[in-house]
Design a protein around this motif. Sequence first.
Motif, mmCIF file in Angstrom:
data_model
loop_
_atom_site.group_PDB
_atom_site.id
_atom_site.type_symbol
_atom_site.label_atom_id
_atom_site.label_comp_id
_atom_site.label_asym_id
_atom_site.label_seq_id
_atom_site.Cartn_x
_atom_site.Cartn_y
_atom_site.Cartn_z
ATOM 1 N N GLY A 292 0.817 -1.214 0.000
ATOM 2 C CA GLY A 292 0.000 0.000 0.000
ATOM 3 C C GLY A 292 0.845 1.257 0.000
ATOM 4 O O GLY A 292 0.567 2.214 -0.723
ATOM 5 N N VAL A 293 1.889 1.256 0.812
ATOM 6 C CA VAL A 293 2.788 2.408 0.868
ATOM 7 C C VAL A 293 3.536 2.567 -0.454
ATOM 8 O O VAL A 293 3.572 3.660 -1.036
ATOM 9 N N LEU A 294 4.127 1.468 -0.931
ATOM 10 C CA LEU A 294 4.884 1.538 -2.187
ATOM 11 C C LEU A 294 3.985 1.915 -3.364
ATOM 12 O O LEU A 294 4.350 2.747 -4.195
ATOM 13 N N GLY A 295 2.794 1.308 -3.424
ATOM 14 C CA GLY A 295 1.859 1.628 -4.496
ATOM 15 C C GLY A 295 1.360 3.056 -4.423
ATOM 16 O O GLY A 295 1.198 3.714 -5.449
ATOM 17 N N GLY A 296 1.131 3.548 -3.219
ATOM 18 C CA GLY A 296 0.683 4.924 -3.058
ATOM 19 C C GLY A 296 1.726 5.932 -3.526
ATOM 20 O O GLY A 296 1.408 6.892 -4.231
ATOM 21 N N VAL A 297 2.955 5.688 -3.148
ATOM 22 C CA VAL A 297 4.047 6.596 -3.559
ATOM 23 C C VAL A 297 4.264 6.525 -5.065
ATOM 24 O O VAL A 297 4.336 7.562 -5.751
ATOM 25 N N ALA A 298 4.348 5.300 -5.596
ATOM 26 C CA ALA A 298 4.573 5.150 -7.041
ATOM 27 C C ALA A 298 3.379 5.683 -7.834
ATOM 28 O O ALA A 298 3.563 6.348 -8.863
ATOM 29 N N GLY A 299 2.158 5.395 -7.354
ATOM 30 C CA GLY A 299 0.969 5.887 -8.042
ATOM 31 C C GLY A 299 0.880 7.401 -8.035
ATOM 32 O O GLY A 299 0.477 8.013 -9.023
#
Length: 113
Positions: free
Chosen positions: A63-70
């Motif tokens: 969730g954290v990685l996807g949020g930052v990348a998104g």
Amino acid sequence: MRFAATAAFGASLTVMLLAQAAHAITFAAHHSVCMAWITRHFPGRLRARGQALYTVLGYGLPGVLGGVAGGALSEAAGYAAVFWAAAAAGALAALAAWRAGQAAHKALSATES
């Protein structure tokens, strides 16, 4: 498929309703399988630890990685690009699951021989 549908037809209420229904069904199936796997592999008092591990690895870190990348991708290329990237990641995950299933089947067949 629902991420691709959202990227391509985000302005269509009908497509969005179908995509959300697909999300509800696939999430329920995914969560049920994960809980069954945890119950099988984390017996008794270890079950809570298995569920905590599932939460961190399944939702927290991604969730954290996807949020930052998104967020970075949406700034650079727009929101549709985020959904196309999610669709590509889903396709790669489906391919990896299929390959893992083939390998598991092959290993099971070898032990039964």
